[in-house]
Scaffold this active site. Sequence first.
Site, PDB file in Angstrom:
ATOM      1  N   GLN A  17     -10.722  -3.826  -3.383  1.00 42.53           N
ATOM      2  CA  GLN A  17     -11.443  -2.723  -2.744  1.00 42.53           C
ATOM      3  C   GLN A  17     -10.537  -2.009  -1.734  1.00 42.53           C
ATOM      4  OE1 GLN A  17     -15.366  -3.675  -1.407  1.00 42.53           O
ATOM      5  NE2 GLN A  17     -15.747  -1.603  -0.725  1.00 42.53           N
ATOM      6  N   PHE A  18      -9.825  -0.996  -2.207  1.00 44.82           N
ATOM      7  CA  PHE A  18      -8.919  -0.252  -1.330  1.00 44.82           C
ATOM      8  C   PHE A  18      -9.668   0.466  -0.224  1.00 44.82           C
ATOM      9  CE2 PHE A  18     -10.140   3.092  -4.235  1.00 44.82           C
ATOM     10  CZ  PHE A  18     -10.105   4.240  -3.476  1.00 44.82           C
ATOM     11  N   THR A  19     -10.963   0.719  -0.404  1.00 46.32           N
ATOM     12  CA  THR A  19     -11.734   1.451   0.603  1.00 46.32           C
ATOM     13  C   THR A  19     -11.917   0.659   1.897  1.00 46.32           C
ATOM     14  OG1 THR A  19     -13.844   0.724  -0.333  1.00 46.32           O
ATOM     15  CG2 THR A  19     -12.946   2.827  -1.127  1.00 46.32           C
TER      16      THR A  19
END
Length: 148
Positions: free
Chosen positions: A78-80
């Site tokens: 999850q890069f967010t």
Amino acid sequence: MRVVVQRSKQAQVEIQGKIHGQIHHGFVLLVGFTDGDGEEEINYCANKISKLRIFADEAGKLNQSLSQVKGSVLSISQFTLYADTKKGNRPGFSRAQEPQKAAENYDRFNQELRERGIEVQTGIFGADMQVSLVNDGPVTIIYDTAEN
């Protein structure tokens, strides 16, 4: 490196309408990397998570680890987790590690957990995923290697 740990009674990840990973009891991990993250951060988080005692013992005290309760991990990239929300209403993601390096780190992190005897199910790095879980407690712990 940031990892959000959610104690879960059950969880699954679907990709294009098909279940790709599923657990019945354990942790859902949301995993993100930033520039400079590598082996040191991966080892730190894998060690902490593999020993994390947030399952109830017979007295109801949060005192048991994933291995003690025979739990599994559903790991989701999850890069967010590195969203920059300081300006405007649209988050920026420039603090997230570049995708190729982040994918390698994500794979190494999951392998580190497996080498510690943990069953790990995953999504697919970079895919559009639908994650569903029953958060148990709820209990949510956040590891951020920049803060340790």
